[in-house]
Design a protein around this motif. Structure first.
Motif, PDB file in Angstrom:
ATOM      1  N   PHE A  41       0.876  -1.199   0.023  1.00 62.39           N
ATOM      2  CA  PHE A  41      -0.108   0.005   0.112  1.00 62.39           C
ATOM      3  C   PHE A  41       0.849   1.349   0.019  1.00 62.39           C
ATOM      4  O   PHE A  41       0.215   2.379   0.003  1.00 62.39           O
ATOM      5  N   GLY A  42       2.134   1.209   0.355  1.00 65.49           N
ATOM      6  CA  GLY A  42       2.847   2.518   0.208  1.00 65.49           C
ATOM      7  C   GLY A  42       3.375   2.702  -1.236  1.00 65.49           C
ATOM      8  O   GLY A  42       2.855   2.172  -2.245  1.00 65.49           O
ATOM      9  N   SER A  43       4.174   4.003  -1.149  1.00 66.90           N
ATOM     10  CA  SER A  43       4.405   4.602  -2.654  1.00 66.90           C
ATOM     11  C   SER A  43       5.410   3.703  -3.133  1.00 66.90           C
ATOM     12  O   SER A  43       6.232   3.106  -2.526  1.00 66.90           O
ATOM     13  N   SER A  44       5.380   3.781  -4.517  1.00 69.02           N
ATOM     14  CA  SER A  44       6.622   2.821  -5.375  1.00 69.02           C
ATOM     15  C   SER A  44       7.281   3.746  -6.313  1.00 69.02           C
ATOM     16  O   SER A  44       6.544   4.543  -7.018  1.00 69.02           O
ATOM     17  N   ILE A  45       8.483   3.219  -6.246  1.00 66.66           N
ATOM     18  CA  ILE A  45       9.360   4.245  -7.520  1.00 66.66           C
ATOM     19  C   ILE A  45       8.850   3.895  -8.740  1.00 66.66           C
ATOM     20  O   ILE A  45       8.806   4.719  -9.809  1.00 66.66           O
ATOM     21  N   GLY A  46       8.536   2.665  -9.084  1.00 64.93           N
ATOM     22  CA  GLY A  46       8.014   2.094 -10.203  1.00 64.93           C
ATOM     23  C   GLY A  46       6.618   2.788 -10.986  1.00 64.93           C
ATOM     24  O   GLY A  46       6.425   2.707 -12.162  1.00 64.93           O
ATOM     25  N   ILE A  47       5.873   3.639 -10.142  1.00 68.58           N
ATOM     26  CA  ILE A  47       4.683   4.151 -10.554  1.00 68.58           C
ATOM     27  C   ILE A  47       5.023   5.632 -11.036  1.00 68.58           C
ATOM     28  O   ILE A  47       4.571   5.924 -12.213  1.00 68.58           O
ATOM     29  N   GLY A  48       5.833   6.323 -10.515  1.00 69.93           N
ATOM     30  CA  GLY A  48       6.202   7.613 -10.649  1.00 69.93           C
ATOM     31  C   GLY A  48       7.515   7.892 -11.474  1.00 69.93           C
ATOM     32  O   GLY A  48       7.798   8.943 -11.900  1.00 69.93           O
ATOM     33  N   PHE A  49       8.403   6.748 -11.614  1.00 71.26           N
ATOM     34  CA  PHE A  49       9.830   6.913 -12.099  1.00 71.26           C
ATOM     35  C   PHE A  49       9.496   7.403 -13.677  1.00 71.26           C
ATOM     36  O   PHE A  49       9.111   6.406 -14.278  1.00 71.26           O
TER      37      PHE A  49
END
Length: 524
Positions: A41-49
């Motif tokens: 459920f946390g932020s991911s570098i793969g979504i906004g990278f």
């Protein structure tokens, strides 16, 4: 504090109960596990990278390690080891690290998920609410390798901006002089129990979609809720690489001592470990996290103690800075931030910007499930269309497209980190005046004003040695030659000096002739 048993064990929603109690998010966090919750459920570098480069090499999200920072939530650490070997022939000033990120967290209709900030506190129980700073896109922390990234070292990067950090690596070696200038010598490494993994988000819909969240939430049995959630998360996260919980940091600083002082104060009052501070691994041998328990009365007592200690952490840190010495050897980055608008999109520049950035977007990394990447590809097509018919656009179409470009620009952030020099700066403190300098100054003054040289001093020493030796040879003791006649006679005879042996015999004979007469005493 919740006083009724039904309030905790009943149909309580986590986001609603988190407003009035620490127990509900604490039970979920400490019994299910921060790492499982954060990885799903946390932020991911793969979504906004959306792009990265180091020197002349391209980097991807696989070159970042995700850490569950107790104070800041999920952090993504850049792994430079691979690139240092590839760019070893480059100068430091040519080793530029640059990355772009899409920061919009709304859904496809531009809405934020309800209760997102409260749900974030379940995973992120720190002292600072990450959702309070609306002008912050991300926090950037620069620390030398081997040091823990503390919260106070964070630099804010704002959306729609390019944050450029010109850095220099410096060393400071302090001189320890108790009590006013005492410092702490280098200590051994510190090991914190902090979950970390290579990637923080993998899409695995079958397991997650088959999970009936509504039924779990409405259940009245909280133990069953936690067991179900834990089991489902373990299944969903089975594809993620193993999480390393023990991370070693070779270089300590004053902040490590301050943190340990605060953690021990928390343990002293509550008898458990705070989940919002880094905890050294050795403390887990005797203690656990505060809400890792099921007894109702214990949970109620822990609720009160936990809340009070959280509000006292700042005071503990102030106390610790009075007893924790600064390190004698410190390593740090000196930086100068420069911020300017980016990317400055217009109808004329949007086409070139999109075309030049096609190779930087996260495709094929989960772009279908990322609103940021979807927007970028959509605006690429849309900007080409608008540019081709720019002379035939109506005022409303121009205004609508400019609004879309502005929204996109306010969702992007760029960070660049560049050394300003090939070599850093090293400062070493030394005593300003030592005994060695004092002796040298005394010798120089004597030579200048008295004409005394080293040779003269040696001759004076030699003369003094001769005088002492001569004095010792002349002071020889005399032996008494007759019977003692009293202390006065002994002193007189001891002071007499004879010139030759004949005189000495004559004097002795005379003294014998005048001896006292013999006296006879008769007693009737």
């Amino acid at each position: 504090m919740i006083n009724q048993r039904s309030a905790i064990l009943g149909a309580c929603r986590v986001d609603a109960c988190s407003r009035v109690t620490q127990s509900i998010p604490g039970l979920v966090r400490d019994q299910v596990g921060n790492a499982l919750l954060a990885s799903r459920f946390g932020s991911s570098i793969g979504i906004g990278f959306t792009g990265c480069s180091f020197g002349n090499q391209a980097c991807t999200m696989e070159d970042f390690t995700t850490l569950l920072h107790p104070e800041l939530g999920l952090c993504h650490r850049f792994n430079q080891e691979k690139f240092v070997g590839l760019t070893k022939d480059l100068k430091a000033t040519e080793s530029l690290l640059s990355f772009n990120y899409f920061t919009d967290s709304t859904d496809s209709k531009g809405r934020r998920l309800p209760g997102l900030s409260r749900m974030a506190k379940v995973i992120f129980p720190g002292l600072v609410d990450a959702n309070d700073d609306t002008l912050s896109a991300m926090k950037v922390i620069l620390v030398p390798k081997g040091q823990f990234p503390w919260r106070e070292n964070a630099i804010t990067a704002s959306p729609g901006q390019h944050l450029q950090l010109n850095i220099r690596f410096d060393k400071l070696n302090r001189y320890s002089k108790p009590p006013t200038q005492e410092c702490r010598p280098p200590a051994g490494p510190t090991v914190y129990r902090i979950p970390s993994w290579r990637t923080s988000w993998n899409y695995s819909s079958p397991e997650l979609d088959s999970f009936n969240m509504t039924t779990t939430i409405s259940s009245l049995n909280w133990s069953a809720k936690l067991q179900t959630l834990r089991g489902r998360l373990r299944t969903v996260n089975s594809s993620i690489s193993p999480m390393s919980e023990n991370l070693t940091f070779e270089m300590q600083d004053q902040r490590d001592c301050v943190n340990l002082y605060a953690v021990k104060k928390f343990i002293e009052h509550c008898g458990c470990l705070p989940s919002f501070l880094p905890v050294p691994v050795q403390l887990f041998q005797n203690y656990t996290y505060c809400f890792n328990q099921t007894d109702m009365e214990s949970i109620k007592r822990m609720e009160k103690c936990y809340t009070e200690r959280m509000s006292s952490i700042s005071r503990y840190e102030m106390e610790a800075r009075q007893v924790c010495l600064t390190m004698c050897n410190t390593r740090f980055y000196t930086f100068r931030p420069i911020t300017y608008p980016w990317p400055g999109l217009t109808i004329e520049t949007a086409v070139d910007f999109m075309q030049n950035s096609q190779g930087d977007w996260s495709y094929p990394y989960n772009f279908l499930f990322s609103k940021g990447i979807a927007n970028l590809f959509y605006l690429d097509i849309r900007s080409s269309e608008m540019y081709n018919r720019s002379t035939m656009l109506s005022a409303s179409e121009l205004l609508d497209f400019r609004n879309k470009l502005e929204v996109l620009q306010e969702s992007l952030v760029k960070v660049s980190i560049k050394p300003v020099s090939d070599f850093g700066q090293e400062m070493t403190e030394e005593p300003s005046y030592t005994i060695k300098n004092l002796l040298a100054d005394l010798g120089g003054a004597l030579g200048l004003w008295s004409g005394i040289s080293v040779l003269t001093a040696c001759e004076l020493i030699e003369l003094l040695v001769y005088l002492v030796a001569a004095t010792r040879r002349t002071e020889q003791p005399t032996q008494p030659s007759g019977p003692a006649t009293g202390n006065a006679e002994q002193q007189d005879s001891g002071e007499m000096k004879a010139d030759d042996s004949a005189t000495e015999v004559e004097m002795t004979d005379k003294m014998t002739d005048i001896a006292a007469p013999e006296v006879s005493i008769s007693v009737p």
